[in-house]
Design an enzyme around this catalytic site. Sequence first.
Site, PDB file in Angstrom:
ATOM      1  N   ASP A   8       0.833  -1.194   0.000  1.00  0.00           N
ATOM      2  CA  ASP A   8       0.000   0.000   0.000  1.00  0.00           C
ATOM      3  C   ASP A   8       0.875   1.255   0.000  1.00  0.00           C
ATOM      4  OD1 ASP A   8      -2.567   1.525   0.474  1.00  0.00           O
ATOM      5  OD2 ASP A   8      -1.534   1.989   2.341  1.00  0.00           O
TER       6      ASP A   8
ATOM      7  N   GLU B  83      -2.221  -5.048  -3.696  1.00  0.00           N
ATOM      8  CA  GLU B  83      -1.300  -4.294  -2.854  1.00  0.00           C
ATOM      9  C   GLU B  83      -0.227  -5.213  -2.276  1.00  0.00           C
ATOM     10  OE1 GLU B  83      -4.215  -0.673  -1.354  1.00  0.00           O
ATOM     11  OE2 GLU B  83      -3.836  -2.361  -0.005  1.00  0.00           O
TER      12      GLU B  83
END
Length: 230
Positions: free
Chosen positions: A54, A124
């Site tokens: 992320d 992610e």
Amino acid sequence: MKTDKGREELLRAFQKKLRYQFNDTELLQEALTHSSYANENGVKFNERLEFLGDAVLELVTSDKLFSSYPDYDEGQLTRLRARIVCKNSLSLWASEMGLKNLIRIGKSLVKSGPTDSVAADCVEALFGAIFLDGGFPNAVEAVSNFLDTKPEISGAAVIKDPKTELQEYFQRQGMDVPCYETMERTGPEHALNFKVRLAMGNKILAEAWGASTKEAEFKAAEEALKKIRA
């Protein structure tokens, strides 16, 4: 259920499409493993990699947008980034790449398959795994390949203010226009602050403060959009 050999072949094909070959394929497996599967089989799952990925995704996207949109202010860049890295955007890319078919999920989820949220988390985690396996340059390249599929990066997207974007969302859903109401006003005349409530019927969608009612309305709309995209 795919055999180990069949899964290995699919993973090789996926890495070719990804344009990155893992040195440590266990990192790839971990990135594609949901906690439900891990709990049933005693293996690692992808939440830690998701945390790392992320951050990589946000940094690379921010850098791309900062360079591509020199005239945009912080608010415009933030809204554009949120649109690109939202759950639906990541899940769509996962489907296009064939990643969704490789996600390992528990027996209770097999029938329905990976949700958009699970798929987005795996994307992610994948970027985080590439960062650990091949370093930052390879992670940048992988994220850039994802970003190249987004019209926002090519400049084809039209940036709308959050109020307009929220209103258009509700109109597409066949719903009424949301209502903004100023609830409070505080501070001296030269430094006023306004609290605005955003509601749809009797449901409160968001509340926000701003130095003007317009700013507070924009912030409330941004907050509502974040909840919709979550």
